[in-house]
Design an enzyme around this catalytic site. Structure first.
Site, PDB file in Angstrom:
ATOM      1  N   ASP A  95       0.796  -1.224   0.000  1.00  0.00           N
ATOM      2  CA  ASP A  95       0.000   0.000   0.000  1.00  0.00           C
ATOM      3  C   ASP A  95       0.832   1.281   0.000  1.00  0.00           C
ATOM      4  O   ASP A  95       0.371   2.324   0.443  1.00  0.00           O
ATOM      5  CB  ASP A  95      -0.911  -0.017   1.233  1.00  0.00           C
ATOM      6  N   GLU A 117      -0.431  -9.005  -1.074  1.00  0.00           N
ATOM      7  CA  GLU A 117      -0.984  -8.451   0.168  1.00  0.00           C
ATOM      8  C   GLU A 117      -2.201  -7.567  -0.162  1.00  0.00           C
ATOM      9  O   GLU A 117      -2.284  -6.391   0.215  1.00  0.00           O
ATOM     10  CB  GLU A 117       0.054  -7.643   0.959  1.00  0.00           C
ATOM     11  N   GLU A 131      -1.927   5.058   3.063  1.00  0.00           N
ATOM     12  CA  GLU A 131      -1.923   3.645   2.660  1.00  0.00           C
ATOM     13  C   GLU A 131      -3.315   3.059   2.415  1.00  0.00           C
ATOM     14  O   GLU A 131      -3.494   2.232   1.521  1.00  0.00           O
ATOM     15  CB  GLU A 131      -1.179   2.794   3.693  1.00  0.00           C
ATOM     16  N   HIS A 211       6.337   5.143  13.367  1.00  0.00           N
ATOM     17  CA  HIS A 211       6.661   6.135  12.329  1.00  0.00           C
ATOM     18  C   HIS A 211       5.485   6.490  11.438  1.00  0.00           C
ATOM     19  O   HIS A 211       5.668   7.172  10.437  1.00  0.00           O
ATOM     20  CB  HIS A 211       7.796   5.608  11.443  1.00  0.00           C
ATOM     21  N   ARG A 213       2.692   8.138   9.392  1.00  0.00           N
ATOM     22  CA  ARG A 213       2.487   9.536   9.026  1.00  0.00           C
ATOM     23  C   ARG A 213       1.357  10.183   9.844  1.00  0.00           C
ATOM     24  O   ARG A 213       1.461  11.319  10.276  1.00  0.00           O
ATOM     25  CB  ARG A 213       2.126   9.565   7.539  1.00  0.00           C
ATOM     26  N   HIS A 243      12.913   5.438  12.606  1.00  0.00           N
ATOM     27  CA  HIS A 243      12.862   5.699  11.165  1.00  0.00           C
ATOM     28  C   HIS A 243      13.655   6.980  10.899  1.00  0.00           C
ATOM     29  O   HIS A 243      13.551   7.923  11.676  1.00  0.00           O
ATOM     30  CB  HIS A 243      11.393   5.932  10.797  1.00  0.00           C
TER      31      HIS A 243
HETATM   32  C1  LIG Z   1       0.352   0.319   8.659  1.00  0.00           C
HETATM   33  C2  LIG Z   1       0.708   0.216   7.229  1.00  0.00           C
HETATM   34  O1  LIG Z   1       0.036   0.730   6.368  1.00  0.00           O
HETATM   35  N1  LIG Z   1       1.844  -0.389   6.940  1.00  0.00           N
HETATM   36  C3  LIG Z   1       2.251  -0.689   5.593  1.00  0.00           C
HETATM   37  C4  LIG Z   1       3.719  -0.399   5.348  1.00  0.00           C
HETATM   38  O2  LIG Z   1       4.565  -1.159   6.151  1.00  0.00           O
HETATM   39  P1  LIG Z   1       5.124  -1.313   7.626  1.00  0.00           P
HETATM   40  O3  LIG Z   1       4.325  -0.472   8.581  1.00  0.00           O
HETATM   41  O4  LIG Z   1       5.153  -2.788   7.880  1.00  0.00           O
HETATM   42  O5  LIG Z   1       6.609  -0.796   7.487  1.00  0.00           O
HETATM   43  P2  LIG Z   1       7.870  -0.760   8.410  1.00  0.00           P
HETATM   44  O6  LIG Z   1       8.700   0.373   7.896  1.00  0.00           O
HETATM   45  O7  LIG Z   1       7.473  -0.801   9.839  1.00  0.00           O
HETATM   46  O8  LIG Z   1       8.680  -2.074   8.043  1.00  0.00           O
HETATM   47  C5  LIG Z   1       8.487  -3.303   8.660  1.00  0.00           C
HETATM   48  C6  LIG Z   1       9.596  -4.250   8.231  1.00  0.00           C
HETATM   49  O9  LIG Z   1      10.877  -3.692   8.531  1.00  0.00           O
HETATM   50  C7  LIG Z   1      11.619  -4.573   9.383  1.00  0.00           C
HETATM   51  N2  LIG Z   1      12.420  -3.708  10.289  1.00  0.00           N
HETATM   52  C8  LIG Z   1      11.807  -2.843  11.173  1.00  0.00           C
HETATM   53  C9  LIG Z   1      12.569  -2.037  12.011  1.00  0.00           C
HETATM   54  C10 LIG Z   1      13.987  -2.100  11.918  1.00  0.00           C
HETATM   55  O10 LIG Z   1      14.734  -1.413  12.638  1.00  0.00           O
HETATM   56  N3  LIG Z   1      14.553  -2.942  11.021  1.00  0.00           N
HETATM   57  C11 LIG Z   1      13.805  -3.752  10.193  1.00  0.00           C
HETATM   58  O11 LIG Z   1      14.354  -4.510   9.384  1.00  0.00           O
HETATM   59  C12 LIG Z   1      10.569  -5.414  10.077  1.00  0.00           C
HETATM   60  O12 LIG Z   1      11.088  -6.669  10.471  1.00  0.00           O
HETATM   61  C13 LIG Z   1       9.500  -5.547   8.998  1.00  0.00           C
HETATM   62  O13 LIG Z   1       9.831  -6.625   8.096  1.00  0.00           O
HETATM   63  O14 LIG Z   1       4.011  -0.816   4.011  1.00  0.00           O
HETATM   64  C14 LIG Z   1       3.913  -2.212   3.826  1.00  0.00           C
HETATM   65  C15 LIG Z   1       4.384  -2.559   2.444  1.00  0.00           C
HETATM   66  O15 LIG Z   1       3.486  -2.256   1.487  1.00  0.00           O
HETATM   67  C16 LIG Z   1       2.489  -2.685   4.072  1.00  0.00           C
HETATM   68  O16 LIG Z   1       2.539  -4.091   4.114  1.00  0.00           O
HETATM   69  C17 LIG Z   1       1.963  -2.168   5.389  1.00  0.00           C
HETATM   70  O17 LIG Z   1       0.538  -2.364   5.440  1.00  0.00           O
END
Ligand SMILES: CC(=O)N[C@H]1[C@@H](OP(=O)(O)OP(=O)(O)OC[C@H]2O[C@@H](n3ccc(=O)[nH]c3=O)[C@H](O)[C@@H]2O)O[C@H](CO)[C@@H](O)[C@@H]1O
Length: 384
Positions: A95, A117, A131, A211, A213, A243
């Site tokens: 998204d 997804e 998103e 993080h 928005r 972030h």
């Molecule tokens: C709430 C929302 O809308 N979230 C969307 C956002 O991702 P989402 O909120 O999951 O994005 P994040 O930036 O939190 O990334 C999560 C990923 O990063 C990894 N990680 C996290 C922290 C860190 O220090 N290091 C690290 O490697 C985690 O293990 C995980 O695999 O975009 C994704 C991709 O389209 C969608 O699936 C999600 O629906």
């Protein structure tokens, strides 16, 4: 057959990597990967972990760029890639602005779009922002919808979309299991991950990520306040990979500078982050992917949002929606820390076989639908 996957952010790289790797094993397919550069610094790690390199790298990020401008530039730049790469199909994930731009560019060139997804919804247009709008708009343009869960499929069915819907599990869980297995097999990688955490002996680990928005401003400060309250306990070490958004880093730094057991760190690489989740006594997050991964690892999660498109974890009692009110967060965190439960890993978001099902769907083969198992299988062996 030329299949072009397009990714911009860290979670897209994590969740598309198993799909691109599985496509590469198909003799008739030439998989291609295009990066837009939306999270340029964060995407390199996951890609190299899975041994992937981009065929096209658009480097579209500009400092402080409004999201609408990124969307416009991404559509134009991806359109040029489509002309050069001549894909038979485009694959987008989730998204993000990148996913919306890629689907829009492909749709207008009449190139079929597969959505990995698909079907996650809050039905609140601005939560998460942008998103929720992005994923709904992508659904209108896709002809193959890979829904991670039966609920996501039911939501798509209610929208009377075009194309076929498959329940596959989330490919993020495939990636998680690959990383977990690599950590289990590689003591040096594990030791490096543990060293990156540096938890003083006897302290319990609380892992935080935030993080979104829509949380910028007052909600983010409220989350900081809750973390500061939790840090008054002397039995916890709080690790918060931030972030790289200057507004977030400055606000968290200011609010938490007096808490010696709160460590604000740069984003952890994927292996270190998975190790941290595996080891965490409690996770506080507004991330989508982290909610899924925590459920698969059986770690308790407080979701720092008012709504979630991942209600399966809440229904299974693996996650609690606490919003951003500091008192509510601190109370829920205290309860979970004071009554620790054994890990309860649950296959509610995926079983590690999503990429195989997605590739079967892309190739026109039968897809054996993912059927989630309820919470409560045997705890995973603890790593480290
Ligand atoms: C709430 C929302 O809308 N979230 C969307 C956002 O991702 P989402 O909120 O999951 O994005 P994040 O930036 O939190 O990334 C999560 C990923 O990063 C990894 N990680 C996290 C922290 C860190 O220090 N290091 C690290 O490697 C985690 O293990 C995980 O695999 O975009 C994704 C991709 O389209 C969608 O699936 C999600 O629906």
């Amino acid at each position: 057959m030329r299949m072009l996957a397009i990714a911009g952010t860290r979670p897209e790289a994590v969740k598309l990597a198993p799909v691109v790797a599985a496509l590469a094993r198909e003799p008739q397919v030439k998989p291609l990967l295009c990066l837009t550069g939306q999270h340029r610094d964060l995407i390199a790690g996951p890609l190299s972990f899975f041994g992937l390199a981009p065929d096209f790298d658009l480097d579209l990020m500009e400092p402080g760029q409004p999201i609408g401008r990124l969307l416009g530039r991404a559509i134009a730049a991806i359109d040029e890639v489509l002309v050069k790469a001549r894909p038979d199909r485009v694959i987008v994930q989730g998204d993000t602005t990148t996913a919306l731009a890629a689907a829009t560019a492909a749709f207008h060139r009449s190139i079929p779009v597969a959505h990995v997804e698909a079907g996650l919804r809050t039905y609140a247009a601005r939560a998460p922002f942008p998103e929720e709008m992005n994923r709904r708009a992508i659904a209108l343009m896709a002809d193959l919808h890979f829904a991670p869960t039966p609920l996501a499929k039911a939501q798509l069915a209610a929208e009377r979309l075009n194309g076929r819907v498959f329940v596959t599990g989330n490919s993020g869980i495939d990636a998680l299991f690959m990383v977990r297995d690599r950590l289990a097999a590689d003591p040096a990688l594990r030791a490096e991950a543990e060293a990156a955490l540096a938890i003083p002996p006897g302290r319990r680990l609380v892992l935080v990520t935030a993080h979104r928005r829509e949380s910028l401003g007052a909600p983010f400060l409220a989350i900081c306040e809750a973390v500061a309250a939790l840090a008054k306990r002397d039995d916890v070490e709080i690790v918060w990979p931030l972030h790289p958004n200057p507004a977030l880093t400055a606000a968290a730094g200011e609010a938490l500078r007096r808490a010696p057991n709160v460590r604000l760190v740069a984003p952890l690489d994927l292996a270190a982050f998975v190790h941290a989740m595996t080891r965490a006594d409690l996770i506080l997050t507004d991330s989508g992917g982290v909610q899924e991964e925590a459920a698969a690892l059986g770690r308790p999660v407080l979701v720092l949002r008012d709504t979630t498109e991942r209600p399966e974890g809440i229904a299974a009692g693996l996650a609690t929606l606490v919003g951003t009110d500091p008192e509510r967060i601190a109370t829920a965190a205290t309860q979970l820390l004071d009554a620790p439960a054994a890990p309860r890993p649950a296959d509610i978001y995926g079983d590690g076989g999503a990429a195989r099902r997605i590739v079967d769907g892309l190739m026109g083969r039968d897809v054996a639908a993912f059927a989630p198992a309820p919470a409560g299988r045997e705890p995973l062996r603890t790593i480290g």
